[in-house]
Scaffold this motif. Structure first.
Motif, PDB file in Angstrom:
ATOM      1  N   VAL A 101       0.865  -1.174   0.000  1.00 21.47           N
ATOM      2  CA  VAL A 101       0.000   0.000   0.000  1.00 21.47           C
ATOM      3  C   VAL A 101       0.903   1.226   0.000  1.00 21.47           C
ATOM      4  CG1 VAL A 101      -1.831   1.277   1.153  1.00 21.47           C
ATOM      5  CG2 VAL A 101      -1.802  -1.214   1.277  1.00 21.47           C
ATOM      6  N   ALA A 102       0.891   1.945  -1.111  1.00 16.96           N
ATOM      7  CA  ALA A 102       1.744   3.129  -1.247  1.00 16.96           C
ATOM      8  C   ALA A 102       0.923   4.375  -0.936  1.00 16.96           C
ATOM      9  CB  ALA A 102       2.328   3.202  -2.655  1.00 16.96           C
ATOM     10  N   VAL A 103       0.821   4.686   0.343  1.00 19.04           N
ATOM     11  CA  VAL A 103       0.095   5.883   0.769  1.00 19.04           C
ATOM     12  C   VAL A 103       0.848   7.106   0.259  1.00 19.04           C
ATOM     13  CG1 VAL A 103      -0.624   7.237   2.777  1.00 19.04           C
ATOM     14  CG2 VAL A 103      -0.888   4.752   2.786  1.00 19.04           C
ATOM     15  N   ARG A 104       0.112   8.021  -0.340  1.00 19.96           N
ATOM     16  CA  ARG A 104       0.741   9.213  -0.905  1.00 19.96           C
ATOM     17  C   ARG A 104       1.342  10.095   0.175  1.00 19.96           C
ATOM     18  NH1 ARG A 104      -3.251  11.166  -5.792  1.00 19.96           N
ATOM     19  NH2 ARG A 104      -2.926   9.322  -7.085  1.00 19.96           N
TER      20      ARG A 104
ATOM     21  N   GLY B 198      -6.908  -5.038   8.017  1.00 21.24           N
ATOM     22  CA  GLY B 198      -6.401  -6.010   7.050  1.00 21.24           C
ATOM     23  C   GLY B 198      -5.581  -5.304   5.988  1.00 21.24           C
ATOM     24  N   GLU B 199      -5.974  -5.447   4.734  1.00 19.85           N
ATOM     25  CA  GLU B 199      -5.280  -4.821   3.606  1.00 19.85           C
ATOM     26  C   GLU B 199      -5.923  -3.496   3.202  1.00 19.85           C
ATOM     27  OE1 GLU B 199      -2.456  -5.975   1.855  1.00 19.85           O
ATOM     28  OE2 GLU B 199      -2.326  -7.226   3.645  1.00 19.85           O
ATOM     29  N   THR B 200      -6.912  -3.039   3.942  1.00 20.20           N
ATOM     30  CA  THR B 200      -7.631  -1.804   3.632  1.00 20.20           C
ATOM     31  C   THR B 200      -7.095  -0.682   4.511  1.00 20.20           C
ATOM     32  OG1 THR B 200      -9.583  -3.078   3.022  1.00 20.20           O
ATOM     33  CG2 THR B 200      -9.917  -0.749   3.504  1.00 20.20           C
TER      34      THR B 200
ATOM     35  N   GLU C 230      -2.886  -4.925  -7.336  1.00 20.58           N
ATOM     36  CA  GLU C 230      -2.428  -3.792  -6.547  1.00 20.58           C
ATOM     37  C   GLU C 230      -3.622  -3.141  -5.862  1.00 20.58           C
ATOM     38  OE1 GLU C 230      -2.390  -0.346  -9.987  1.00 20.58           O
ATOM     39  OE2 GLU C 230      -0.550  -1.460  -9.595  1.00 20.58           O
ATOM     40  N   HIS C 231      -3.324  -2.230  -4.956  1.00 15.30           N
ATOM     41  CA  HIS C 231      -4.385  -1.529  -4.245  1.00 15.30           C
ATOM     42  C   HIS C 231      -4.979  -0.421  -5.120  1.00 15.30           C
ATOM     43  CE1 HIS C 231      -2.946  -3.642  -0.745  1.00 15.30           C
ATOM     44  NE2 HIS C 231      -3.991  -3.205  -0.087  1.00 15.30           N
ATOM     45  N   THR C 232      -6.267  -0.213  -4.969  1.00 14.87           N
ATOM     46  CA  THR C 232      -6.963   0.876  -5.639  1.00 14.87           C
ATOM     47  C   THR C 232      -7.034   2.049  -4.679  1.00 14.87           C
ATOM     48  OG1 THR C 232      -8.314  -0.644  -6.942  1.00 14.87           O
ATOM     49  CG2 THR C 232      -9.163   1.592  -6.648  1.00 14.87           C
ATOM     50  N   ARG C 233      -6.609   3.228  -5.140  1.00 14.54           N
ATOM     51  CA  ARG C 233      -6.740   4.445  -4.338  1.00 14.54           C
ATOM     52  C   ARG C 233      -8.018   5.136  -4.775  1.00 14.54           C
ATOM     53  NH1 ARG C 233      -5.984   9.919  -4.418  1.00 14.54           N
ATOM     54  NH2 ARG C 233      -5.251  10.832  -2.469  1.00 14.54           N
ATOM     55  N   LEU C 234      -8.937   5.297  -3.852  1.00 19.74           N
ATOM     56  CA  LEU C 234     -10.230   5.892  -4.145  1.00 19.74           C
ATOM     57  C   LEU C 234     -10.393   7.160  -3.307  1.00 19.74           C
ATOM     58  CD1 LEU C 234     -12.915   5.590  -5.627  1.00 19.74           C
ATOM     59  CD2 LEU C 234     -13.672   4.069  -3.806  1.00 19.74           C
ATOM     60  N   PRO C 235     -10.243   8.345  -3.931  1.00 20.66           N
ATOM     61  CA  PRO C 235     -10.435   9.595  -3.179  1.00 20.66           C
ATOM     62  C   PRO C 235     -11.846   9.637  -2.574  1.00 20.66           C
ATOM     63  CG  PRO C 235      -9.486  10.028  -5.331  1.00 20.66           C
ATOM     64  CD  PRO C 235      -9.920   8.586  -5.328  1.00 20.66           C
ATOM     65  N   TRP C 236     -11.964  10.193  -1.391  1.00 18.73           N
ATOM     66  CA  TRP C 236     -13.249  10.192  -0.675  1.00 18.73           C
ATOM     67  C   TRP C 236     -14.379  10.808  -1.482  1.00 18.73           C
ATOM     68  CZ3 TRP C 236     -13.370   6.664   2.635  1.00 18.73           C
ATOM     69  CH2 TRP C 236     -12.298   6.381   3.463  1.00 18.73           C
TER      70      TRP C 236
END
Length: 154
Positions: A13-16, A26-28, A42-48
């Protein structure tokens, strides 16, 4: 809401840079700017502001994006992810109103990114049975949106 240390963020998880981690389950990962959901590769980055709806039920997080794409994530150890998701999604909604149209109705929602500098984005959620691609229906919804914008100054 308690902040979670970055060291708890799962591998992959590549947090910006500049985002604060609010919750990990978990993985969230929920940050102040986005929700990171596990995917096949890979992880999906979903802006709020792109989350139209999120619900938590029986250990499963259901997320629907603006535009209709859906995500389902089972969280064996949810931590405070469900609470963070609820708070962050709610915080993006500036306006939400249901408008009657001749053929039914539409919910018009204005969302803003968590940063105050973000642009307000508008979405239409038509009542069940209405065709969201109908040009006449879209024109009616656009007209209703213009009235809302005039009334609110948004």
């Amino acid at each position: 809401m308690r902040l979670t240390w970055r060291k708890n963020v799962p591998d992959g998880v590549a947090v910006r840079r500049g985002e604060r981690v609010l919750a990990v389950g978990g993985e969230t990962v929920a940050t102040d700017a986005a929700l990171y959901l596990p995917g096949a590769d890979e992880h999906t980055r979903l802006p709020w502001e792109q989350v139209e709806q999120a619900t938590w039920q029986d250990g499963v997080l259901f997320v629907r994006e603006v535009g209709g794409r859906r995500h389902t994530v089972r969280l064996a150890e949810p931590g405070s992810v469900p609470e963070a998701v609820r708070e962050r999604v709610t915080a993006t909604v500036v306006v939400s109103t249901h408008v009657k149209l001749p053929a039914g109705g539409v919910r018009i929602v204005g969302r803003r990114p968590p940063t105050a500098a973000g642009t307000l984005g508008w979405t239409f959620v038509f009542d069940r049975g209405l065709d969201p691609d109908d040009p006449g229906l879209l024109a009616q919804a656009e007209q209703a949106l213009e009235e809302i914008r005039r009334q609110t100054g948004l």
